[in-house]
Design an enzyme around this catalytic site. Structure first.
Site, PDB file in Angstrom:
ATOM      1  N   LYS A  11      -4.734  -5.236  -5.332  1.00  0.00           N
ATOM      2  CA  LYS A  11      -4.048  -6.161  -4.421  1.00  0.00           C
ATOM      3  C   LYS A  11      -4.316  -7.628  -4.740  1.00  0.00           C
ATOM      4  CE  LYS A  11      -2.830  -3.394  -0.478  1.00  0.00           C
ATOM      5  NZ  LYS A  11      -3.507  -2.071  -0.662  1.00  0.00           N
TER       6      LYS A  11
ATOM      7  N   GLU B 220      -0.333 -10.272   6.771  1.00  0.00           N
ATOM      8  CA  GLU B 220      -0.539  -9.194   7.728  1.00  0.00           C
ATOM      9  C   GLU B 220      -1.310  -8.107   7.003  1.00  0.00           C
ATOM     10  OE1 GLU B 220       1.418  -7.034   5.147  1.00  0.00           O
ATOM     11  OE2 GLU B 220       2.228  -8.955   5.736  1.00  0.00           O
TER      12      GLU B 220
ATOM     13  N   SER C 211      -6.063   2.785  -8.530  1.00  0.00           N
ATOM     14  CA  SER C 211      -5.650   1.542  -7.859  1.00  0.00           C
ATOM     15  C   SER C 211      -6.791   0.817  -7.163  1.00  0.00           C
ATOM     16  CB  SER C 211      -4.529   1.835  -6.868  1.00  0.00           C
ATOM     17  OG  SER C 211      -4.919   2.828  -5.939  1.00  0.00           O
TER      18      SER C 211
HETATM   19  C1  LIG Z   1      -2.958  -0.858  -0.485  1.00  0.00           C
HETATM   20  C2  LIG Z   1      -3.402   0.128  -1.486  1.00  0.00           C
HETATM   21  C3  LIG Z   1      -2.509   1.068  -2.046  1.00  0.00           C
HETATM   22  C4  LIG Z   1      -1.081   1.224  -1.612  1.00  0.00           C
HETATM   23  O1  LIG Z   1      -0.266   0.106  -1.800  1.00  0.00           O
HETATM   24  P1  LIG Z   1       0.809   0.022  -2.989  1.00  0.00           P
HETATM   25  O2  LIG Z   1       1.570  -1.217  -2.655  1.00  0.00           O
HETATM   26  O3  LIG Z   1       1.648   1.246  -2.951  1.00  0.00           O
HETATM   27  O4  LIG Z   1       0.055  -0.097  -4.250  1.00  0.00           O
HETATM   28  C5  LIG Z   1      -2.974   1.920  -3.036  1.00  0.00           C
HETATM   29  N1  LIG Z   1      -4.263   1.885  -3.442  1.00  0.00           N
HETATM   30  C6  LIG Z   1      -5.157   1.003  -2.923  1.00  0.00           C
HETATM   31  C7  LIG Z   1      -6.556   1.028  -3.426  1.00  0.00           C
HETATM   32  C8  LIG Z   1      -4.756   0.097  -1.931  1.00  0.00           C
HETATM   33  O5  LIG Z   1      -5.648  -0.755  -1.415  1.00  0.00           O
END
Ligand SMILES: *Cc1c(COP(=O)(O)O)cnc(C)c1O
Length: 411
Positions: free
Chosen positions: A102, A124, A391
């Protein structure tokens, strides 16, 4: 690394978004008239920043020296042997500063806001991850930051609330409606209309009205550009399959985007299958939803036959949302990206497996992508290559995971 800190060209076979911000039948900007000037100002400012070599250079410097990019591409050897099929690599966004992808978008947008002369940032947040990333970028660049958060979520996500406050941001409780993310987004939009002269709204994923899905995709597409270079260095060829979890859709489009034109590469987005596909029990917008409008864009939405937004559930807060980014709806409609879902139990099993096999505690969101890898990798050829987007890291999820995996443990 690539000459560009973020994408500056649209692949030739993908002409979207068009001038109206549409991706085929999806996307657009369906907002009150009062918001149109703000979106147009952002569109123009973004195009100018993209063409500005100095802006690209500044972002590149922060990506390298602050975020820690490029994040590694890691060969998960024990996970690979455990599954007995294709070779599996993890793209380590969990090693980016603040522990997830993010920051790529938050940093890019806050830098853009600064270039636009804005003094104040609003955002938000649901689980608090996007709020923390935005608060971090605001501390780095010296901008004031207010984060809207449902009062229900403030109670559930204490740790991230404290992180935001320590970083110097204000967390504004939202007590209307269901007191969660949906209501926080509405409050943030209201604030933006009122204060647009000096305020930029940092939207956290590839959703919302144009140009937000485009801006966020561009800032996240560094994930795929790095992956391409890294897999070529390590294997001398491109991967066969890419897998990523899909909440709003930013980490997945970030990994996939640079490979869109490589038609032979299979791309799979994994949504939250929750407890079951009964209404209210999941967040699988493609398996259980239908085309509809939410938060300014046309996409897939979980709704009842009257268009009322349905409740959602997932063991992972970051995937727990009733709609999905419009570009995903487009890529699904033309058959370029496949979408599937993994349930709570499958994600927890993958969370446990990868923690023990690789010494990496994944975010519960990422565990959904890992769960799908566990289903398909054993059936693949041994010389096939799979990249799973890690992610984020799972530190934020240990309490939630322990509730299921370590019964009797108390905190
Ligand atoms: C917020 C988040 C997601 C989901 O958001 P996307 O916009 O689909 O990437 C996935 N993995 C993590 C670690 C997150 O913090």
């Amino acid at each position: 690394m690539s000459a560009y800190a973020f994408s500056s060209e649209t692949p030739s076979k993908h002409p979207y978004p068009d001038a109206r911000g549409r991706y085929g039948a999806f996307g657009g900007k369906f907002v009150p008239e009062t918001l149109m000037p703000a979106l147009e100002e952002l569109d123009v400012a973004y195009a100018a920043a993209k063409a500005d070599e100095e802006f690209q250079e500044t972002l590149r410097r922060y990506q390298t020296t602050y975020v820690g990019r490029p994040t590694p591409l890691f060969f998960a050897e024990r996970f690979t042997h455990h599954l007995g099929g294709a070779k599996v690599y993890f793209k380590r966004e969990d090693l980016a500063h603040t522990g997830a992808h993010k920051i790529n978008n938050a940093l890019g947008q806050v830098l853009l806001a600064k270039r636009m002369g804005k003094k104040r940032i609003i955002a938000e947040t649901g689980a608090g991850q996007h709020g923390v990333a935005t608060a971090t970028a605001c501390a780095l660049l010296g901008l004031e930051c207010d984060v809207y958060m449902g009062s229900e979520d403030i109670e559930r996500q204490k740790l991230n609330v404290i992180r935001m406050r320590l970083l110097g941001s204000k967390v504004v409780p939202v007590t209307s409606g269901s007191k969660t993310l949906k209501d926080a987004i509405n409050e943030a939009l209201r604030d933006w209309v009122t204060n647009v002269g000096h305020t930029h709204y940092v939207l956290g994923t590839v959703h919302g009205p144009h140009p937000f899905p485009l801006i966020c995709r561009d800032f996240q597409s560094i994930i795929g550009r790095e992956t391409r270079q890294q897999i070529l260095e390590q294997e001398g060829r491109l991967p066969n399959t890419l897998i990523a979890c899909v909440g709003g859709g930013s980490n997945s489009i970030g990994l996939f985007y640079d490979f869109i034109r490589d038609e032979s590469i299979r791309m799979i987005g994994v949504e939250a299958g929750g407890r079951s596909l009964d209404p209210g029990e999941h967040a699988a917008r493609f398996a259980g939803g239908s085309p509809g409008m939410l938060q300014g864009a046309m996409s897939y939405v979980l709704q009842d036959p009257n268009g009322q937004i349905l409740g959602t559930h997932s063991v992972s807060a970051g995937l727990d949302y009733a709609s999905v980014g419009p570009e995903h709806a487009y890529f699904r409609s033309v058959g370029r990206i496949e979408y599937t879902h993994a349930g709570d139990d499958e994600a927890l099993e993958a969370f446990q497996a990868v923690s023990r096999l690789e010494g990496i505690i994944p975010a519960l969101e990422s565990a959904h992508a890992l769960a799908h890898a566990m289903k398909i990798v054993p059936e693949m050829n041994k010389d096939d290559l799979v990249v799973v987007n890690m992610s984020g890291r799972g530190d934020k999820d240990v309490q939630q995971a322990a509730r299921f995996l370590l019964p009797g443990e108390t905190f």
